[in-house]
Motif scaffolding. Sequence first.
Motif, PDB file in Angstrom:
ATOM      1  N   HIS A 156      -1.416  -8.442  -5.242  1.00 12.17           N
ATOM      2  CA  HIS A 156      -2.031  -8.454  -3.913  1.00 12.17           C
ATOM      3  C   HIS A 156      -0.997  -8.599  -2.797  1.00 12.17           C
ATOM      4  O   HIS A 156      -1.337  -8.958  -1.674  1.00 12.17           O
ATOM      5  CB  HIS A 156      -3.086  -9.566  -3.822  1.00 12.17           C
ATOM      6  N   ALA A 157       0.256  -8.315  -3.121  1.00 18.47           N
ATOM      7  CA  ALA A 157       1.311  -8.381  -2.107  1.00 18.47           C
ATOM      8  C   ALA A 157       1.163  -7.220  -1.123  1.00 18.47           C
ATOM      9  O   ALA A 157       0.616  -6.172  -1.461  1.00 18.47           O
ATOM     10  CB  ALA A 157       2.674  -8.320  -2.785  1.00 18.47           C
ATOM     11  N   THR A 158       1.680  -7.410   0.092  1.00 26.87           N
ATOM     12  CA  THR A 158       1.741  -6.280   1.024  1.00 26.87           C
ATOM     13  C   THR A 158       3.087  -5.572   0.850  1.00 26.87           C
ATOM     14  O   THR A 158       4.078  -6.171   0.432  1.00 26.87           O
ATOM     15  CB  THR A 158       1.590  -6.728   2.493  1.00 26.87           C
ATOM     16  N   HIS A 160       5.668  -2.644   2.831  1.00 22.67           N
ATOM     17  CA  HIS A 160       5.839  -1.972   4.131  1.00 22.67           C
ATOM     18  C   HIS A 160       7.207  -1.335   4.236  1.00 22.67           C
ATOM     19  O   HIS A 160       8.147  -1.692   3.508  1.00 22.67           O
ATOM     20  CB  HIS A 160       5.654  -2.968   5.280  1.00 22.67           C
ATOM     21  N   HIS A 170       2.617   0.991   5.423  1.00 23.50           N
ATOM     22  CA  HIS A 170       2.089  -0.369   5.302  1.00 23.50           C
ATOM     23  C   HIS A 170       0.853  -0.328   4.431  1.00 23.50           C
ATOM     24  O   HIS A 170      -0.096   0.391   4.721  1.00 23.50           O
ATOM     25  CB  HIS A 170       1.748  -0.944   6.675  1.00 23.50           C
ATOM     26  N   SER A 171       0.877  -1.071   3.333  1.00 23.68           N
ATOM     27  CA  SER A 171      -0.275  -1.073   2.435  1.00 23.68           C
ATOM     28  C   SER A 171      -0.258  -2.352   1.618  1.00 23.68           C
ATOM     29  O   SER A 171       0.431  -3.325   1.961  1.00 23.68           O
ATOM     30  CB  SER A 171      -0.248   0.171   1.530  1.00 23.68           C
ATOM     31  N   ASP A 172      -1.019  -2.345   0.556  1.00 20.98           N
ATOM     32  CA  ASP A 172      -1.179  -3.519  -0.299  1.00 20.98           C
ATOM     33  C   ASP A 172      -1.061  -3.042  -1.742  1.00 20.98           C
ATOM     34  O   ASP A 172      -1.595  -1.983  -2.085  1.00 20.98           O
ATOM     35  CB  ASP A 172      -2.568  -4.115  -0.032  1.00 20.98           C
ATOM     36  N   GLN A 175      -3.841  -1.600  -3.657  1.00 17.28           N
ATOM     37  CA  GLN A 175      -4.309  -0.229  -3.453  1.00 17.28           C
ATOM     38  C   GLN A 175      -3.756   0.751  -4.494  1.00 17.28           C
ATOM     39  O   GLN A 175      -4.085   1.945  -4.449  1.00 17.28           O
ATOM     40  CB  GLN A 175      -3.906   0.259  -2.052  1.00 17.28           C
ATOM     41  N   THR A 221       5.841  -8.602  -0.061  1.00 15.99           N
ATOM     42  CA  THR A 221       5.657 -10.052  -0.001  1.00 15.99           C
ATOM     43  C   THR A 221       6.203 -10.714  -1.267  1.00 15.99           C
ATOM     44  O   THR A 221       5.835 -10.331  -2.374  1.00 15.99           O
ATOM     45  CB  THR A 221       4.154 -10.401   0.111  1.00 15.99           C
TER      46      THR A 221
END
Length: 231
Positions: A156-158, A160, A170-172, A175, A221
């Motif tokens: 669940h880290a972002t 970018h 920029h995403s997660d 996804q 992250t």
Amino acid sequence: MAYVFDVPLPASVPVIGTDEVFPVHRIYCVGRNYAEHAKEMGHTGREAPFFFMKPADAVLPVLPGIVGEMPYPSMTANLHHEVELVVAIGKNGSNIAVADAAQYVWGYAVGLDMTRRDLQQQAKEQGRPWCTGKGFDFSAPIAPIYPVTGINDIEHATIHLDVNGQQRQHSDIAQLIWSVSEVIAHLSQYFVLKAGDLIFTGTPAGVAAVVQGDVLTAGITGLGELKLKLI
Ligand code: MN
């Protein structure tokens, strides 16, 4: 028996916070693993994962606090950035079950799957291999590897990427169409995964061209940041 010339040391990536390095065996890459990126490349985002490779010595390690330098490659006028979560494999295995896949992960890193998009596009149109578009020298800039023991909730880290301070991607990690464990399971049906393998897990939407002088900042992250200048 002797080698006919000196054998080079293996390509390697530093491990964060230590003097140790992770020796690179192979670099596997997943194509189109975020739905929005698959759509921007003209696809539906609903296909099984597919793979391509870069040579192990395509890695360009960049230490924290340093702006790495990547020479703008020859034979392209459309070099693209693709920020990706990189999985570092720590033990050998094949036909790995999704439920067992996490045991094979040694660590994670931020990486860039740099792409000569013009050559890749020509290759697609002509049904030719992607080697010159994807597997060129310095095409895999990578930040130090973080051992999995210190990482929590990478799923669940972002993720970018900025170019000259402007956000491009920029995403997660949530996804991902195919999760890290699913990618390992699929890939291990085709190849015996070995300790030292790196898997670039795919890029989110927003890929675009960079030129000489551009400074890229990529981050995930918990895995720090990778800064890179095109020279
Ligand atoms: Mn990619």
